[in-house]
Design a protein around this motif. Structure first.
Motif, mmCIF file in Angstrom:
data_model
loop_
_atom_site.group_PDB
_atom_site.id
_atom_site.type_symbol
_atom_site.label_atom_id
_atom_site.label_comp_id
_atom_site.label_asym_id
_atom_site.label_seq_id
_atom_site.Cartn_x
_atom_site.Cartn_y
_atom_site.Cartn_z
ATOM 1 N N VAL A 1 -4.449 -3.863 7.675
ATOM 2 C CA VAL A 1 -3.987 -3.291 6.399
ATOM 3 C C VAL A 1 -3.592 -4.409 5.453
ATOM 4 C CG1 VAL A 1 -2.004 -2.096 5.336
ATOM 5 C CG2 VAL A 1 -3.195 -1.044 7.232
ATOM 6 N N ALA A 2 -3.916 -4.200 4.200
ATOM 7 C CA ALA A 2 -3.361 -4.995 3.107
ATOM 8 C C ALA A 2 -2.692 -3.986 2.193
ATOM 9 C CB ALA A 2 -4.453 -5.749 2.361
ATOM 10 N N MET A 3 -1.486 -4.285 1.759
ATOM 11 C CA MET A 3 -0.789 -3.387 0.840
ATOM 12 C C MET A 3 -0.024 -4.234 -0.168
ATOM 13 S SD MET A 3 2.523 -2.021 2.951
ATOM 14 C CE MET A 3 3.418 -1.571 1.498
ATOM 15 N N VAL A 4 0.234 -3.661 -1.315
ATOM 16 C CA VAL A 4 0.885 -4.398 -2.394
ATOM 17 C C VAL A 4 2.257 -3.823 -2.673
ATOM 18 C CG1 VAL A 4 0.764 -4.910 -4.867
ATOM 19 C CG2 VAL A 4 -1.283 -5.081 -3.469
ATOM 20 N N LEU A 5 3.204 -4.718 -2.866
ATOM 21 C CA LEU A 5 4.529 -4.377 -3.380
ATOM 22 C C LEU A 5 4.794 -5.358 -4.519
ATOM 23 C CD1 LEU A 5 6.534 -3.759 -0.089
ATOM 24 C CD2 LEU A 5 5.813 -2.044 -1.767
ATOM 25 N N GLY A 6 4.741 -4.867 -5.743
ATOM 26 C CA GLY A 6 4.934 -5.731 -6.908
ATOM 27 C C GLY A 6 3.757 -6.653 -7.094
ATOM 28 N N LYS A 7 3.980 -7.952 -6.947
ATOM 29 C CA LYS A 7 2.880 -8.912 -7.053
ATOM 30 C C LYS A 7 2.676 -9.664 -5.744
ATOM 31 C CE LYS A 7 5.688 -12.375 -9.417
ATOM 32 N NZ LYS A 7 5.776 -13.257 -10.549
#
Length: 125
Positions: free
Chosen positions: A24-30
């Motif tokens: 998994v790759a996930m984003v929180l903010g930048k």
């Protein structure tokens, strides 16, 4: 675009368990959080990187907490796969495929492995 990548992220690990995915790759903010994939492997995948960069842009456009709220609300309403933010990011991730020959396009096609994803299943009464 300014972003940071965190390998072996506990946030991505939780997402991996929820989505029942091997990586998994996930984003929180930048910040792009990874689990089950190395930074080098992730950065070499143009489509995956473009997908996550789209999420960074979405965070920037809507604001951190507002985007989280909108994303979660949309996922609850229509499920993860049909979430408009995910649809937009998937389309962004497929743009790099224009320059590929047909066999390369087929090899890089994004298809859900099991539909619906566990988070997409809603209880019916």
């Amino acid at each position: 675009m300014d972003f940071k990548v965190v390998e072996r992220s506990p946030f991505a690990r939780i997402a991996r368990m929820v989505l029942k995915s091997s990586n998994v790759a996930m984003v929180l903010g930048k910040t792009i959080h990874l689990s089950g994939v190395s930074r080098d492997t992730f950065l070499k995948d143009e489509g995956w990187l473009a997908h996550e960069l789209c999420h960074i842009r979405q965070f920037r456009e809507h604001g951190f907490f507002r985007f989280l709220w909108l994303y979660l609300k949309e996922s609850w309403r229509v499920g993860y796969y049909n979430n408009r933010f995910e649809v937009e990011a998937r389309l962004e991730g497929m743009k790099h495929r224009r320059h590929l020959n047909p066999s390369q396009k087929a090899a890089s096609a994004i298809t859900p492995t099991e539909a619906p994803l566990p988070i997409d299943t809603k209880k019916t009464e």
